[in-house]
Design a protein around this motif. Structure first.
Motif, mmCIF file in Angstrom:
data_model
loop_
_atom_site.group_PDB
_atom_site.id
_atom_site.type_symbol
_atom_site.label_atom_id
_atom_site.label_comp_id
_atom_site.label_asym_id
_atom_site.label_seq_id
_atom_site.Cartn_x
_atom_site.Cartn_y
_atom_site.Cartn_z
ATOM 1 N N GLY A 96 -88.137 70.321 32.375
ATOM 2 C CA GLY A 96 -88.218 69.278 33.377
ATOM 3 C C GLY A 96 -87.137 68.231 33.269
ATOM 4 N N GLU A 97 -86.087 68.511 32.495
ATOM 5 C CA GLU A 97 -84.990 67.566 32.327
ATOM 6 C C GLU A 97 -83.913 67.842 33.379
ATOM 7 O OE1 GLU A 97 -83.906 68.580 28.394
ATOM 8 O OE2 GLU A 97 -85.436 67.310 27.462
ATOM 9 N N PRO A 98 -83.290 66.790 33.902
ATOM 10 C CA PRO A 98 -82.276 66.994 34.952
ATOM 11 C C PRO A 98 -81.000 67.602 34.395
ATOM 12 C CG PRO A 98 -82.389 64.679 34.336
ATOM 13 C CD PRO A 98 -83.513 65.355 33.615
ATOM 14 N N GLN A 99 -80.404 68.457 35.175
ATOM 15 C CA GLN A 99 -79.086 69.001 34.871
ATOM 16 C C GLN A 99 -78.317 69.108 36.175
ATOM 17 O OE1 GLN A 99 -80.079 72.664 32.875
ATOM 18 N NE2 GLN A 99 -80.373 73.797 34.765
ATOM 19 N N TYR A 100 -77.006 69.174 36.084
ATOM 20 C CA TYR A 100 -76.152 69.053 37.259
ATOM 21 C C TYR A 100 -75.216 70.253 37.329
ATOM 22 C CZ TYR A 100 -78.015 64.412 36.749
ATOM 23 O OH TYR A 100 -78.884 63.359 36.598
ATOM 24 N N VAL A 101 -75.375 71.033 38.403
ATOM 25 C CA VAL A 101 -74.578 72.241 38.604
ATOM 26 C C VAL A 101 -73.372 71.883 39.468
ATOM 27 C CG1 VAL A 101 -74.584 74.621 39.395
ATOM 28 C CG2 VAL A 101 -76.681 73.612 38.477
ATOM 29 N N VAL A 102 -72.181 72.143 38.944
ATOM 30 C CA VAL A 102 -70.943 71.784 39.622
ATOM 31 C C VAL A 102 -70.431 72.989 40.406
ATOM 32 C CG1 VAL A 102 -68.588 70.926 39.328
ATOM 33 C CG2 VAL A 102 -70.414 70.161 37.773
ATOM 34 N N TYR A 103 -70.143 72.773 41.696
ATOM 35 C CA TYR A 103 -69.593 73.812 42.569
ATOM 36 C C TYR A 103 -68.225 73.355 43.067
ATOM 37 C CZ TYR A 103 -74.413 75.531 42.766
ATOM 38 O OH TYR A 103 -75.668 75.987 42.445
ATOM 39 N N ASN A 104 -67.319 74.309 43.259
ATOM 40 C CA ASN A 104 -66.036 73.967 43.851
ATOM 41 C C ASN A 104 -66.141 73.981 45.377
ATOM 42 O OD1 ASN A 104 -66.032 76.652 44.595
ATOM 43 N ND2 ASN A 104 -64.426 77.267 43.153
ATOM 44 N N LYS A 105 -65.041 73.752 46.059
ATOM 45 C CA LYS A 105 -65.065 73.648 47.520
ATOM 46 C C LYS A 105 -65.420 74.967 48.197
ATOM 47 C CE LYS A 105 -60.055 74.382 47.897
ATOM 48 N NZ LYS A 105 -58.780 73.799 48.401
ATOM 49 N N ASP A 106 -65.286 76.095 47.461
ATOM 50 C CA ASP A 106 -65.649 77.401 48.015
ATOM 51 C C ASP A 106 -67.095 77.769 47.740
ATOM 52 O OD1 ASP A 106 -63.020 77.828 48.960
ATOM 53 O OD2 ASP A 106 -62.386 78.471 46.961
ATOM 54 N N GLY A 107 -67.847 76.862 47.109
ATOM 55 C CA GLY A 107 -69.246 77.128 46.811
ATOM 56 C C GLY A 107 -69.478 77.927 45.545
ATOM 57 N N GLU A 108 -68.445 78.134 44.735
ATOM 58 C CA GLU A 108 -68.589 78.883 43.497
ATOM 59 C C GLU A 108 -69.043 77.958 42.372
ATOM 60 O OE1 GLU A 108 -64.749 80.483 42.856
ATOM 61 O OE2 GLU A 108 -64.903 81.991 44.439
ATOM 62 N N GLU A 109 -70.014 78.425 41.592
ATOM 63 C CA GLU A 109 -70.517 77.626 40.481
ATOM 64 C C GLU A 109 -69.486 77.591 39.360
ATOM 65 O OE1 GLU A 109 -74.120 77.770 37.182
ATOM 66 O OE2 GLU A 109 -74.451 78.640 39.181
ATOM 67 N N LYS A 110 -69.145 76.380 38.903
ATOM 68 C CA LYS A 110 -68.135 76.227 37.874
ATOM 69 C C LYS A 110 -68.740 75.946 36.506
ATOM 70 C CE LYS A 110 -64.442 76.445 38.626
ATOM 71 N NZ LYS A 110 -63.588 77.667 38.688
ATOM 72 N N ARG A 111 -69.714 75.053 36.455
ATOM 73 C CA ARG A 111 -70.321 74.698 35.170
ATOM 74 C C ARG A 111 -71.635 73.977 35.411
ATOM 75 N NH1 ARG A 111 -65.810 71.639 35.908
ATOM 76 N NH2 ARG A 111 -64.660 73.061 34.577
ATOM 77 N N THR A 112 -72.436 73.858 34.381
ATOM 78 C CA THR A 112 -73.688 73.108 34.425
ATOM 79 C C THR A 112 -73.627 72.013 33.371
ATOM 80 O OG1 THR A 112 -74.927 75.057 35.150
ATOM 81 C CG2 THR A 112 -76.198 73.234 34.230
ATOM 82 N N LEU A 113 -73.888 70.783 33.794
ATOM 83 C CA LEU A 113 -73.751 69.629 32.913
ATOM 84 C C LEU A 113 -75.095 68.945 32.696
ATOM 85 C CD1 LEU A 113 -70.568 68.009 34.521
ATOM 86 C CD2 LEU A 113 -70.644 69.657 32.636
ATOM 87 N N VAL A 114 -75.259 68.327 31.537
ATOM 88 C CA VAL A 114 -76.384 67.434 31.259
ATOM 89 C C VAL A 114 -75.817 66.198 30.576
ATOM 90 C CG1 VAL A 114 -78.096 69.285 31.064
ATOM 91 C CG2 VAL A 114 -76.861 68.523 29.029
ATOM 92 N N VAL A 115 -76.577 65.111 30.631
ATOM 93 C CA VAL A 115 -76.182 63.872 29.964
ATOM 94 C C VAL A 115 -77.042 63.717 28.725
ATOM 95 C CG1 VAL A 115 -75.932 61.372 30.174
ATOM 96 C CG2 VAL A 115 -75.494 62.841 32.143
ATOM 97 N N GLY A 116 -76.402 63.678 27.554
ATOM 98 C CA GLY A 116 -77.126 63.577 26.299
ATOM 99 C C GLY A 116 -77.640 62.178 26.037
ATOM 100 N N LYS A 117 -78.399 62.057 24.951
ATOM 101 C CA LYS A 117 -79.006 60.767 24.599
ATOM 102 C C LYS A 117 -77.970 59.719 24.237
ATOM 103 C CE LYS A 117 -83.328 62.807 22.951
ATOM 104 N NZ LYS A 117 -84.269 62.956 21.814
ATOM 105 N N GLU A 118 -76.808 60.148 23.783
ATOM 106 C CA GLU A 118 -75.745 59.210 23.425
ATOM 107 C C GLU A 118 -74.848 58.880 24.614
ATOM 108 O OE1 GLU A 118 -75.655 57.761 20.527
ATOM 109 O OE2 GLU A 118 -77.407 58.912 19.897
ATOM 110 N N GLY A 119 -75.214 59.371 25.781
ATOM 111 C CA GLY A 119 -74.406 59.106 26.958
ATOM 112 C C GLY A 119 -73.241 60.063 27.116
ATOM 113 N N THR A 120 -73.166 61.067 26.281
ATOM 114 C CA THR A 120 -72.098 62.063 26.389
ATOM 115 C C THR A 120 -72.493 63.131 27.402
ATOM 116 O OG1 THR A 120 -73.062 63.279 24.535
ATOM 117 C CG2 THR A 120 -71.300 61.729 24.034
ATOM 118 N N VAL A 121 -71.494 63.672 28.068
ATOM 119 C CA VAL A 121 -71.723 64.740 29.029
ATOM 120 C C VAL A 121 -71.547 66.067 28.319
ATOM 121 C CG1 VAL A 121 -70.956 65.783 31.181
ATOM 122 C CG2 VAL A 121 -70.984 63.309 30.945
ATOM 123 N N LEU A 122 -72.561 66.905 28.399
ATOM 124 C CA LEU A 122 -72.566 68.184 27.709
ATOM 125 C C LEU A 122 -72.556 69.314 28.723
ATOM 126 C CD1 LEU A 122 -75.348 67.356 25.103
ATOM 127 C CD2 LEU A 122 -72.891 67.139 24.797
#
Length: 226
Positions: A96-122
């Motif tokens: 149930g934790e949020p994560q962020y799926v990054v797509y390019n302009k062609d709709g292709e999935e590039k990566r999936t990101l989460v924000v850690g407890k220290e504020g770092t992007v993983l």
């Protein structure tokens, strides 16, 4: 899936945009964690719950030069979307934790990101087999070089006599057993050669210079009857 720190992630070409709902947004401003907004250098539309006192609002990108605490980097801010068609969609993982799926302009999935407890992007790195866990990661593995050293030592010992061959063979097996015991204790990768090679060399020297002459002397002395 393993997580790798991705503070250095830079967008190629134009910056990607984000959308919190699962469907395509109609608004040109969205809410994102400040940490992700900084990585993709999105223009700030509103400071959100951070307040104007915490952000440099002299320009829409002035906040990119600021330093923030871990709590502030996890706070949502309103940012403007670029017009290149890229997007970031907010989803939830199994916990149930949020994560962020990054797509390019062609709709292709590039990566999936989460924000850690220290504020770092993983970045969530999937295995090649569509994210399925690699069961072989928990198995014991020996490199080809280990077998080469074992075989060379045993073959050289076999040329010196049967007793030296047996001594080296059993020493290598004993050393491997000791390495497995240490592997269970320390729970990380260990070299397979040192213990086995050390024991095998010691036993070869003792057998060749001590046991072999004694065995030859027994054979020359004649048969023994019990």
């Amino acid at each position: 899936s393993p997580l790798h720190e991705s503070q250095h992630v830079q967008s190629k070409g134009s910056a990607t945009l984000a959308s919190l709902p699962m469907h395509a947004p109609t608004s040109r401003t969205i809410s994102l964690p400040l940490a992700i907004a900084k990585i993709y250098k999105l223009p700030l539309a509103s400071p959100g719950s951070l307040g104007a006192s915490s952000l440099d609002t002299s320009s829409q990108t002035a906040y990119l030069e600021q330093e923030f605490s871990a709590a502030e980097l996890q706070t949502y801010v309103q940012v403007k979307l670029p017009g290149n068609g890229g997007r970031i969609e907010r989803t939830l993982n199994k916990k149930g934790e949020p994560q962020y799926v990054v797509y390019n302009k062609d709709g292709e999935e590039k990566r999936t990101l989460v924000v850690g407890k220290e504020g770092t992007v993983l970045e969530i790195v999937q295995n090649e087999d569509y994210g399925k866990p690699d069961l072989s990661d928990n198995t014991i593995k020996l490199g080809l070089g280990d077998f080469i050293f074992y075989s060379v030592l045993v073959s050289k010992a076999a040329g010196s006599g049967f007793a030296a061959f047996i001594a080296c063979f059993m020493s290598i097996l004993t050393g491997l057993g000791g390495t497995l015991v240490l592997l269970a204790v320390y729970h990380h990768a260990l070299p397979a050669l040192p213990i086995s090679i050390f024991l095998a060399v010691i036993m070869f020297v003792l057998t060749y210079y001590c046991m072999e002459p004694w065995i030859q002397e027994l054979w020359r002395a004649g048969p023994y009857y019990v």
